[in-house]
Design a protein around this motif. Sequence first.
Motif, PDB file in Angstrom:
ATOM      1  N   PRO A  64       0.823  -1.217   0.000  1.00  0.00           N
ATOM      2  CA  PRO A  64       0.000   0.000   0.000  1.00  0.00           C
ATOM      3  C   PRO A  64       0.854   1.263   0.000  1.00  0.00           C
ATOM      4  N   GLY A  65       0.456   2.224  -0.832  1.00  0.00           N
ATOM      5  CA  GLY A  65       1.173   3.481  -0.916  1.00  0.00           C
ATOM      6  C   GLY A  65       2.343   3.478  -1.866  1.00  0.00           C
ATOM      7  N   VAL A  66       2.653   2.320  -2.454  1.00  0.00           N
ATOM      8  CA  VAL A  66       3.761   2.203  -3.403  1.00  0.00           C
ATOM      9  C   VAL A  66       3.186   1.930  -4.786  1.00  0.00           C
ATOM     10  N   LEU A  67       3.647   2.674  -5.777  1.00  0.00           N
ATOM     11  CA  LEU A  67       3.153   2.487  -7.136  1.00  0.00           C
ATOM     12  C   LEU A  67       3.903   1.363  -7.841  1.00  0.00           C
ATOM     13  N   HIS A  77       8.115   0.188  -7.782  1.00  0.00           N
ATOM     14  CA  HIS A  77       8.296  -1.076  -7.053  1.00  0.00           C
ATOM     15  C   HIS A  77       9.001  -2.091  -7.935  1.00  0.00           C
ATOM     16  N   SER A 112       8.889   5.980  -4.397  1.00  0.00           N
ATOM     17  CA  SER A 112       7.954   4.857  -4.469  1.00  0.00           C
ATOM     18  C   SER A 112       6.509   5.277  -4.694  1.00  0.00           C
ATOM     19  N   GLY A 113       6.164   6.498  -4.289  1.00  0.00           N
ATOM     20  CA  GLY A 113       4.792   6.964  -4.473  1.00  0.00           C
ATOM     21  C   GLY A 113       4.649   8.012  -5.550  1.00  0.00           C
TER      22      GLY A 113
END
Length: 379
Positions: free
Chosen positions: A115-118, A122, A233-234
Amino acid sequence: MLPRRSLRAVRPLVAAGSALAAAGAVQAWVNRAGLRRPPAGPPTVTVPVSVLVPARDEAHRIAPTVRALTGQHGLADAEILVLDDGSTDGTAAVVRTAAGGDPRLRVLTGTPPPPGVLGKPHACAALAAAARGEILVFVDADVVLVPDAVAAAVALLRDRDRPLDLLCPWPRQVASGPLGRLVQPLLAWSWLTTLPLSVAERSGRASMAVANGQFLLVEAAALARAGGWGAVSGAVLDDIGLARAVRAAGGRTGIADGSQVATCRMYATGTELRAGYRKSLWAAFGSPAGAVAVGAGLVLVYVLPALAALTGSRAGLLGYAAAVAGRVPAARWITGPSGGGGAVDALAHPVSVLALLGLLASSWAGRLRGTLSWKGRAL
């Protein structure tokens, strides 16, 4: 078309917009002339190089990419890693078939982003973690390279006089359909007209970073100092975010003319293009207020003078001509599906700007409603 009475009232704005369009045109031609270009016949790269490809549902177009990578010349020690990021269309099988048993290529199996990482940051982080190269070369699954593209790009990255830590050779974009021909040239045009590249490359300011994740080289040590892909990451615009992170860690970043060594077909149809721009364009200007300000500026510089020219305004005509002249250099990075450049499309530059603003409004609408997604993943 502007009525003549209204034109008199906005005459100072037309003059200002036209002057800015002329300044942008001069900047575009200066940038094009001074841009780094890959050398012909580059020397063999002797350090370990890892070529890394994140791929999610790319079975329909990844085979030419893989064949181009296995056909690279001038790499004494190379590996090719393709990460299958949860594909459901048989991407991994297509990659293996296209590789033809090349022992340098491995297919990795990705894991879902937390969650919160695209998805793309990733996947790129997983590729970087698995790579052993001193230089990491990230290539999108829709990019096709000429046989010495990687070696030539490494020569630019490690130029003796102007070394960089991160380099993006800007690929030639294949534009399909009317919307593609209107909008895709604006990718290169945007930095050609607005950023003094020679200054930006020497500057450490994050705001002056330009990047394109389609074809991106980075020193593995510099990536580690910047916090890796985890640092972005986001980020929807992860490539620009990564360049800014490298700069923040003391590294140097830059771009090069990759039009002769790399080709990218991002979108095959107008529908695909609208979806692609909608998912990320909102992030380009920081906030709704920023988007409105940029939109107003684009109208002032590239739309208002053209409208004024239709009423006989000489200042407007000069502004329109300057806009077209500033767009022409970007034709180097655009081609149609059957070849051929896009210089003639520069005549429709005001329409291109309006099309871009429409996509920007749609992107922000999706962002505010929370309805944006890409390849089955919410953004």
